[in-house]
Scaffold this motif. Sequence first.
Motif, PDB file in Angstrom:
ATOM      1  N   ILE A 245       0.852  -1.181   0.000  1.00  0.00           N
ATOM      2  CA  ILE A 245       0.000   0.000   0.000  1.00  0.00           C
ATOM      3  C   ILE A 245       0.893   1.238   0.000  1.00  0.00           C
ATOM      4  O   ILE A 245       1.935   1.245   0.650  1.00  0.00           O
ATOM      5  N   ALA A 246       0.524   2.253  -0.766  1.00  0.00           N
ATOM      6  CA  ALA A 246       1.291   3.500  -0.771  1.00  0.00           C
ATOM      7  C   ALA A 246       1.100   4.176   0.583  1.00  0.00           C
ATOM      8  O   ALA A 246      -0.028   4.475   0.980  1.00  0.00           O
ATOM      9  N   VAL A 247       2.198   4.424   1.307  1.00  0.00           N
ATOM     10  CA  VAL A 247       2.073   4.927   2.668  1.00  0.00           C
ATOM     11  C   VAL A 247       2.006   6.447   2.742  1.00  0.00           C
ATOM     12  O   VAL A 247       1.613   6.992   3.766  1.00  0.00           O
ATOM     13  N   ASP A 248       2.380   7.131   1.661  1.00  0.00           N
ATOM     14  CA  ASP A 248       2.336   8.586   1.670  1.00  0.00           C
ATOM     15  C   ASP A 248       2.231   9.086   0.228  1.00  0.00           C
ATOM     16  O   ASP A 248       2.390   8.312  -0.723  1.00  0.00           O
ATOM     17  N   PHE A 249       1.988  10.385   0.070  1.00  0.00           N
ATOM     18  CA  PHE A 249       1.806  10.940  -1.279  1.00  0.00           C
ATOM     19  C   PHE A 249       3.059  10.811  -2.132  1.00  0.00           C
ATOM     20  O   PHE A 249       2.975  10.790  -3.358  1.00  0.00           O
ATOM     21  N   GLY A 250       4.224  10.712  -1.511  1.00  0.00           N
ATOM     22  CA  GLY A 250       5.448  10.512  -2.271  1.00  0.00           C
ATOM     23  C   GLY A 250       5.486   9.173  -2.993  1.00  0.00           C
ATOM     24  O   GLY A 250       6.333   8.946  -3.856  1.00  0.00           O
ATOM     25  N   GLU A 251       4.550   8.275  -2.647  1.00  0.00           N
ATOM     26  CA  GLU A 251       4.525   6.939  -3.251  1.00  0.00           C
ATOM     27  C   GLU A 251       3.331   6.748  -4.186  1.00  0.00           C
ATOM     28  O   GLU A 251       3.000   5.620  -4.544  1.00  0.00           O
ATOM     29  N   GLN A 252       2.703   7.841  -4.592  1.00  0.00           N
ATOM     30  CA  GLN A 252       1.477   7.705  -5.369  1.00  0.00           C
ATOM     31  C   GLN A 252       1.680   7.040  -6.723  1.00  0.00           C
ATOM     32  O   GLN A 252       0.738   6.479  -7.291  1.00  0.00           O
ATOM     33  N   GLU A 253       2.910   7.073  -7.241  1.00  0.00           N
ATOM     34  CA  GLU A 253       3.174   6.434  -8.538  1.00  0.00           C
ATOM     35  C   GLU A 253       3.597   4.972  -8.394  1.00  0.00           C
ATOM     36  O   GLU A 253       3.715   4.260  -9.391  1.00  0.00           O
ATOM     37  N   ASN A 254       3.850   4.519  -7.163  1.00  0.00           N
ATOM     38  CA  ASN A 254       4.256   3.128  -6.954  1.00  0.00           C
ATOM     39  C   ASN A 254       3.093   2.189  -7.256  1.00  0.00           C
ATOM     40  O   ASN A 254       1.929   2.513  -7.014  1.00  0.00           O
ATOM     41  N   ARG A 255       3.419   1.000  -7.759  1.00  0.00           N
ATOM     42  CA  ARG A 255       2.409  -0.029  -7.986  1.00  0.00           C
ATOM     43  C   ARG A 255       2.514  -1.056  -6.869  1.00  0.00           C
ATOM     44  O   ARG A 255       3.513  -1.781  -6.781  1.00  0.00           O
ATOM     45  N   PRO A 256       1.518  -1.143  -5.987  1.00  0.00           N
ATOM     46  CA  PRO A 256       1.572  -2.112  -4.888  1.00  0.00           C
ATOM     47  C   PRO A 256       1.722  -3.536  -5.425  1.00  0.00           C
ATOM     48  O   PRO A 256       1.063  -3.914  -6.413  1.00  0.00           O
ATOM     49  N   SER A 257       2.575  -4.318  -4.769  1.00  0.00           N
ATOM     50  CA  SER A 257       2.818  -5.658  -5.289  1.00  0.00           C
ATOM     51  C   SER A 257       3.472  -6.544  -4.240  1.00  0.00           C
ATOM     52  O   SER A 257       3.899  -6.079  -3.182  1.00  0.00           O
ATOM     53  N   VAL A 258       3.516  -7.830  -4.562  1.00  0.00           N
ATOM     54  CA  VAL A 258       4.372  -8.786  -3.868  1.00  0.00           C
ATOM     55  C   VAL A 258       5.225  -9.458  -4.940  1.00  0.00           C
ATOM     56  O   VAL A 258       4.975  -9.307  -6.134  1.00  0.00           O
ATOM     57  N   THR A 259       6.233 -10.184  -4.506  1.00  0.00           N
ATOM     58  CA  THR A 259       7.110 -10.877  -5.449  1.00  0.00           C
ATOM     59  C   THR A 259       6.976 -12.380  -5.258  1.00  0.00           C
ATOM     60  O   THR A 259       7.035 -12.880  -4.136  1.00  0.00           O
ATOM     61  N   MET A 260       6.775 -13.088  -6.356  1.00  0.00           N
ATOM     62  CA  MET A 260       6.766 -14.556  -6.337  1.00  0.00           C
ATOM     63  C   MET A 260       8.074 -15.063  -6.923  1.00  0.00           C
ATOM     64  O   MET A 260       8.518 -14.588  -7.974  1.00  0.00           O
ATOM     65  N   VAL A 261       8.687 -16.013  -6.236  1.00  0.00           N
ATOM     66  CA  VAL A 261      10.001 -16.528  -6.627  1.00  0.00           C
ATOM     67  C   VAL A 261       9.939 -18.045  -6.753  1.00  0.00           C
ATOM     68  O   VAL A 261       9.349 -18.720  -5.902  1.00  0.00           O
TER      69      VAL A 261
END
Length: 387
Positions: A245-261
Amino acid sequence: MRILHTSDWHVGKVLKGRSRTGEQIAALHAVVQIAQAEQPDLIIVAGDLFDVAAPSPEATKIVTRALSALRATGAEVLAIAGNHDNGAALDALRSWADAAGIILRGRISDNPADHIVSGTTKGGEAWRCVALPFLSQRYAVRALEMFDLTEAEAQATYADHLARLMSRLAEQAFGDPKTVNLLTAHLTVVGGTMGGGERDAHCILGYAVPSSVFPSNAHYVALGHLHRAQLLPGACPIRYSGSPIAVDFGEQENRPSVTMVEVTAQTSAQARTVELPTVTPLRTLRGTLEELTAQAGTQAEDDAWLRVYVAEPPRAGLREQVQELYPRALEIRVDSSMLPDAATRSARPQRSGRSAPELFADYLTHRGHADTATKSLFDRLFTEVAG
């Protein structure tokens, strides 16, 4: 074996005073759904489960329920403390975690074996993981006291301490060629891109370490701390999973994700990003009051939280006007281009022998607030109070 890598949940985080508990629950529910669909053998939570060192009972309930739900998928679950977490408090939960089949590591132990976790998948693949919670500069040397140090080694840099600690733990953990070698840590690697909401003091100022600190015989390094998902160059696969989840406005362009390996003892780790739904978007708007008024009629109704920069000179009532246009604006600022340049401001006049209204008028001028209404209000209130 299959690994789900996640980190930086920051449960309990508020945004400009606004609780986001519902959004955090929804984001973690999405992580659990991915775990149910992907059926990983191991789930790694690489730190910052909480946003503050003294989480509320509600935040604690959310984290423990999320960890339990992940464990209920059939995967082994390993979670370490981040710089926002209280390592001692997480260790206090280890009795509960052990009973629930969850592996928690909150603080650096003086026993090296406590940081080496091992297991076997349902398919019979053996794995070992070096689990390293966040380590402050203050305790970096103390962590190495589990090994013999020369005086020169004790005076080394933070990066040197981390490299030495990981190397010695890896020597004990990574010996069997038939075992998958894993490492998880919560730290900043040089060259990593910050997500925008991290705590700067724990990302720079001597806390950034080169990727060479990681042992080359690790099959996969699962990191937390930087909130943007990314792969880093190194002698072994090194990844940040990013925050769900984007925790602040500085992260608004981030795409929330997890990584599968997917990885075996004989093959390199193959990682892919699995995006999560954006629970509530964060957006930044800019413009004059007229432009913002026009935008308000066409703004998509998606319940986004807003940050608004107003291209208007500061004046009384401006914030209220914008708030009326955008009820979901959590942050309203005057655009810096509308403020007087500090280099061109005149020196402040002497205070002695001058009335409060005169001083306040000079303050408004100095701050670029050419607002007659505010000055008049101050004058009236001062006259009423002063009699």
